[in-house]
Design a protein around this motif. Structure first.
Motif, PDB file in Angstrom:
ATOM      1  N   LEU A   1       0.869  -1.172   0.000  1.00  0.00           N
ATOM      2  CA  LEU A   1       0.000   0.000   0.000  1.00  0.00           C
ATOM      3  C   LEU A   1       0.906   1.221   0.000  1.00  0.00           C
ATOM      4  N   SER A   2       0.627   2.171  -0.882  1.00  0.00           N
ATOM      5  CA  SER A   2       1.510   3.320  -1.065  1.00  0.00           C
ATOM      6  C   SER A   2       0.694   4.517  -1.526  1.00  0.00           C
ATOM      7  N   ASN A   3       1.371   5.621  -1.814  1.00  0.00           N
ATOM      8  CA  ASN A   3       0.701   6.789  -2.379  1.00  0.00           C
ATOM      9  C   ASN A   3       0.505   6.669  -3.884  1.00  0.00           C
ATOM     10  N   ASN A   4       1.190   5.711  -4.516  1.00  0.00           N
ATOM     11  CA  ASN A   4       1.146   5.551  -5.967  1.00  0.00           C
ATOM     12  C   ASN A   4       0.787   4.125  -6.340  1.00  0.00           C
ATOM     13  N   PRO A   5       0.001   3.942  -7.411  1.00  0.00           N
ATOM     14  CA  PRO A   5      -0.286   2.590  -7.876  1.00  0.00           C
ATOM     15  C   PRO A   5       0.932   2.001  -8.579  1.00  0.00           C
ATOM     16  N   GLY A   6       0.985   0.688  -8.640  1.00  0.00           N
ATOM     17  CA  GLY A   6       2.065   0.005  -9.326  1.00  0.00           C
ATOM     18  C   GLY A   6       1.789  -1.482  -9.336  1.00  0.00           C
ATOM     19  N   ALA A   7       2.713  -2.248  -9.876  1.00  0.00           N
ATOM     20  CA  ALA A   7       2.558  -3.700  -9.904  1.00  0.00           C
ATOM     21  C   ALA A   7       2.528  -4.237  -8.475  1.00  0.00           C
ATOM     22  N   GLY A   8       1.433  -4.878  -8.095  1.00  0.00           N
ATOM     23  CA  GLY A   8       1.308  -5.406  -6.742  1.00  0.00           C
ATOM     24  C   GLY A   8       1.215  -4.339  -5.674  1.00  0.00           C
ATOM     25  N   GLN A   9       0.895  -3.125  -6.064  1.00  0.00           N
ATOM     26  CA  GLN A   9       0.867  -1.984  -5.143  1.00  0.00           C
ATOM     27  C   GLN A   9      -0.421  -1.196  -5.353  1.00  0.00           C
ATOM     28  N   PHE A  10      -1.075  -0.852  -4.246  1.00  0.00           N
ATOM     29  CA  PHE A  10      -2.354  -0.164  -4.291  1.00  0.00           C
ATOM     30  C   PHE A  10      -2.257   1.155  -3.535  1.00  0.00           C
ATOM     31  N   VAL A  11      -3.050   2.137  -3.950  1.00  0.00           N
ATOM     32  CA  VAL A  11      -3.047   3.447  -3.307  1.00  0.00           C
ATOM     33  C   VAL A  11      -3.737   3.313  -1.947  1.00  0.00           C
ATOM     34  N   ALA A  12      -3.006   3.617  -0.880  1.00  0.00           N
ATOM     35  CA  ALA A  12      -3.501   3.426   0.489  1.00  0.00           C
ATOM     36  C   ALA A  12      -4.792   4.186   0.751  1.00  0.00           C
ATOM     37  N   SER A  13      -4.911   5.409   0.269  1.00  0.00           N
ATOM     38  CA  SER A  13      -6.108   6.211   0.527  1.00  0.00           C
ATOM     39  C   SER A  13      -7.340   5.671  -0.204  1.00  0.00           C
ATOM     40  N   SER A  14      -7.155   4.811  -1.205  1.00  0.00           N
ATOM     41  CA  SER A  14      -8.267   4.217  -1.954  1.00  0.00           C
ATOM     42  C   SER A  14      -8.652   2.834  -1.431  1.00  0.00           C
ATOM     43  N   PHE A  15      -7.839   2.284  -0.548  1.00  0.00           N
ATOM     44  CA  PHE A  15      -8.059   0.933  -0.037  1.00  0.00           C
ATOM     45  C   PHE A  15      -9.315   0.896   0.829  1.00  0.00           C
ATOM     46  N   LYS A  16     -10.241  -0.013   0.528  1.00  0.00           N
ATOM     47  CA  LYS A  16     -11.485  -0.126   1.293  1.00  0.00           C
ATOM     48  C   LYS A  16     -11.700  -1.497   1.904  1.00  0.00           C
ATOM     49  N   TYR A  17     -11.100  -2.541   1.309  1.00  0.00           N
ATOM     50  CA  TYR A  17     -11.326  -3.912   1.808  1.00  0.00           C
ATOM     51  C   TYR A  17     -10.225  -4.804   1.284  1.00  0.00           C
ATOM     52  N   GLY A  18      -9.736  -5.679   2.146  1.00  0.00           N
ATOM     53  CA  GLY A  18      -8.758  -6.675   1.736  1.00  0.00           C
ATOM     54  C   GLY A  18      -8.953  -7.957   2.513  1.00  0.00           C
ATOM     55  N   ARG A  19      -8.752  -9.071   1.829  1.00  0.00           N
ATOM     56  CA  ARG A  19      -8.848 -10.380   2.467  1.00  0.00           C
ATOM     57  C   ARG A  19      -7.680 -11.231   1.996  1.00  0.00           C
ATOM     58  N   VAL A  20      -7.030 -11.912   2.930  1.00  0.00           N
ATOM     59  CA  VAL A  20      -6.004 -12.898   2.620  1.00  0.00           C
ATOM     60  C   VAL A  20      -6.503 -14.220   3.168  1.00  0.00           C
ATOM     61  N   THR A  21      -6.605 -15.235   2.296  1.00  0.00           N
ATOM     62  CA  THR A  21      -7.093 -16.550   2.697  1.00  0.00           C
ATOM     63  C   THR A  21      -5.992 -17.584   2.515  1.00  0.00           C
ATOM     64  N   ASN A  22      -5.788 -18.392   3.531  1.00  0.00           N
ATOM     65  CA  ASN A  22      -4.813 -19.478   3.484  1.00  0.00           C
ATOM     66  C   ASN A  22      -5.488 -20.696   2.856  1.00  0.00           C
ATOM     67  N   LEU A  23      -5.100 -21.033   1.640  1.00  0.00           N
ATOM     68  CA  LEU A  23      -5.682 -22.156   0.909  1.00  0.00           C
ATOM     69  C   LEU A  23      -4.922 -23.457   1.158  1.00  0.00           C
ATOM     70  N   SER A  24      -3.939 -23.441   2.035  1.00  0.00           N
ATOM     71  CA  SER A  24      -3.036 -24.571   2.266  1.00  0.00           C
ATOM     72  C   SER A  24      -3.467 -25.432   3.435  1.00  0.00           C
ATOM     73  N   SER A  25      -2.756 -26.540   3.575  1.00  0.00           N
ATOM     74  CA  SER A  25      -2.976 -27.417   4.733  1.00  0.00           C
ATOM     75  C   SER A  25      -2.033 -27.070   5.887  1.00  0.00           C
ATOM     76  N   VAL A  26      -1.178 -26.064   5.694  1.00  0.00           N
ATOM     77  CA  VAL A  26      -0.260 -25.627   6.749  1.00  0.00           C
ATOM     78  C   VAL A  26      -0.595 -24.194   7.154  1.00  0.00           C
ATOM     79  N   PRO A  27      -0.354 -23.819   8.420  1.00  0.00           N
ATOM     80  CA  PRO A  27      -0.579 -22.424   8.803  1.00  0.00           C
ATOM     81  C   PRO A  27       0.459 -21.513   8.158  1.00  0.00           C
ATOM     82  N   VAL A  28       0.102 -20.227   8.043  1.00  0.00           N
ATOM     83  CA  VAL A  28       1.035 -19.223   7.541  1.00  0.00           C
ATOM     84  C   VAL A  28       1.083 -18.070   8.531  1.00  0.00           C
ATOM     85  N   GLN A  29       2.246 -17.466   8.633  1.00  0.00           N
ATOM     86  CA  GLN A  29       2.424 -16.262   9.451  1.00  0.00           C
ATOM     87  C   GLN A  29       2.201 -15.072   8.538  1.00  0.00           C
TER      88      GLN A  29
END
Length: 141
Positions: free
Chosen positions: A51-79
């Protein structure tokens, strides 16, 4: 512009009694969504997005961010690491579980130090014991 509707449903039958709750949130003004599945190798940390002030590859404008979800699709936990300029708290995400963000800011307190309201700069994960698959879903204005 579109409305994003997020539903969380919890259902359990315990001692022959069923209890169910559904929570619905509507987020207005969404112009963009991005979703991606990633393979994350064991023994390393993989940056999912920034998240940044500028858009880019894999980068989103922080002030425009409204919702995010990260889901673990694996059989092992992730940190999962939530990095800012002042701190990097982490959360253990069990197999099949999700971590939801509703803002691009973080604040909190640790045992010996406090950290103040700050912009999240990146989200990263590190698998536990084996390679992991994760998915992210991000909505911005």
């Amino acid at each position: 512009m579109a409305d994003l509707t997020v539903n969380i449903t919890e259902t359990i039958t315990l001692n022959s009694q069923t209890q169910a709750e559904t929570y619905t949130q509507t987020i207005s003004g969404i112009n963009y969504i991005d979703t991606r599945n990633l393979s994350c190798p064991s023994g390393s940390t993989t940056e999912l997005f920034k998240l940044s002030n500028n858009p880019g590859a894999g980068q989103f404008v922080a002030s425009s961010f409204k919702y995010g979800r990260v889901t673990n699709l694996s059989s092992v936990p992730v940190q999962l690491y939530v990095s800012s300029s002042t701190t990097t708290p982490s959360f253990l995400i069990s197999s099949g579980s999700s971590f939801i963000l509703s803002t691009s800011q973080i604040t909190g307190s640790l045992t010996s130090t406090d950290f103040t309201l700050d912009n999240i700069s990146s989200i990263s994960i590190a698998p536990s014991g084996a390679d992991a698959q994760v998915e992210y879903y991000i909505a911005t204005t």
